[in-house]
Scaffold this active site. Sequence first.
Site, PDB file in Angstrom:
ATOM      1  N   SER A  43      67.585  53.413 112.521  1.00  0.00           N
ATOM      2  CA  SER A  43      67.034  54.584 111.848  1.00  0.00           C
ATOM      3  C   SER A  43      67.926  55.813 111.936  1.00  0.00           C
ATOM      4  CB  SER A  43      65.659  54.918 112.431  1.00  0.00           C
ATOM      5  OG  SER A  43      65.720  55.067 113.842  1.00  0.00           O
ATOM      6  N   HIS A 250      63.860  61.818 115.895  1.00  0.00           N
ATOM      7  CA  HIS A 250      64.939  61.477 114.973  1.00  0.00           C
ATOM      8  C   HIS A 250      65.616  62.754 114.485  1.00  0.00           C
ATOM      9  CE1 HIS A 250      62.819  57.569 114.679  1.00  0.00           C
ATOM     10  NE2 HIS A 250      64.030  57.105 114.463  1.00  0.00           N
TER      11      HIS A 250
END
Length: 268
Positions: A43, A250
Amino acid sequence: MKLSRLGSVAVTLAALVGLGIGGAGVASAQEAAATSYVALGDSYSSGVGAGSYDSSSGSCKRSTKAYPVLWKNANAPASFHFTACSGAKTTDVINNQLGPLTSGTTLVSISIGGNDAGFADAMTTCVLQGESACIARINEARAYISNTLPSRLDAVYNAIRGKAPNARVVVLNYPRFYKLSGSCVVGLSERSRAAINDAADHLSDTIAKRVANHGFAFGDVRGRFTGHEICSGDSWLHSVDWFNITNSYHPKAAGQSGGYYPVMESLA
């Protein structure tokens, strides 16, 4: 007569120099145009957290703001394949992402290892279950990184080299998540934050050793993210996002453009 000959020689030399410069420029342009780039990974490479996802990528959540796309846009390679996928582990890369690699591939990028080590589960434990459970889960992740992950990384790096023997391979790591003694006044304890950072460093250092053994290029993003961690006041990372939980921990778009892309550009 002599002056005329000298002038002729001077003109000839100037022409040769000009051709040399022009030849170098043409060679450089041809080299750039010949680049065949494949972006692999998890990711952090697909761009989760950056938004602007390609709908055709489905649950892989490949973002137009992810560093591989930013590099592609800036350098215009002859071909570009983006197979990085949210949630990917080393086995997923080997089984599902290597299709575009060939002997003609000249550049590969990848971030991988965080999901193998169980960082998503560790962060969930830290957020929901308190300091003691957090430290225990982080220690489990550290043990996995020490004892199991190196062989998993070797397997994926060997697979990449086997399918793309002529490629320059750039392996990017993960940032430290927290600025210690920072601006956060609620949330995880300082001890939990320090343990998470230490585990992230252990993961990065383990990756760096395997990368060196394989002769790949190691892209260390930690310096770029310094001053932009969670609790820094100018974070390039999402903290817990209860409205879109997959964003949590993230990089934001700023983390891709300011953290990952410059490292990729410097090594590719």
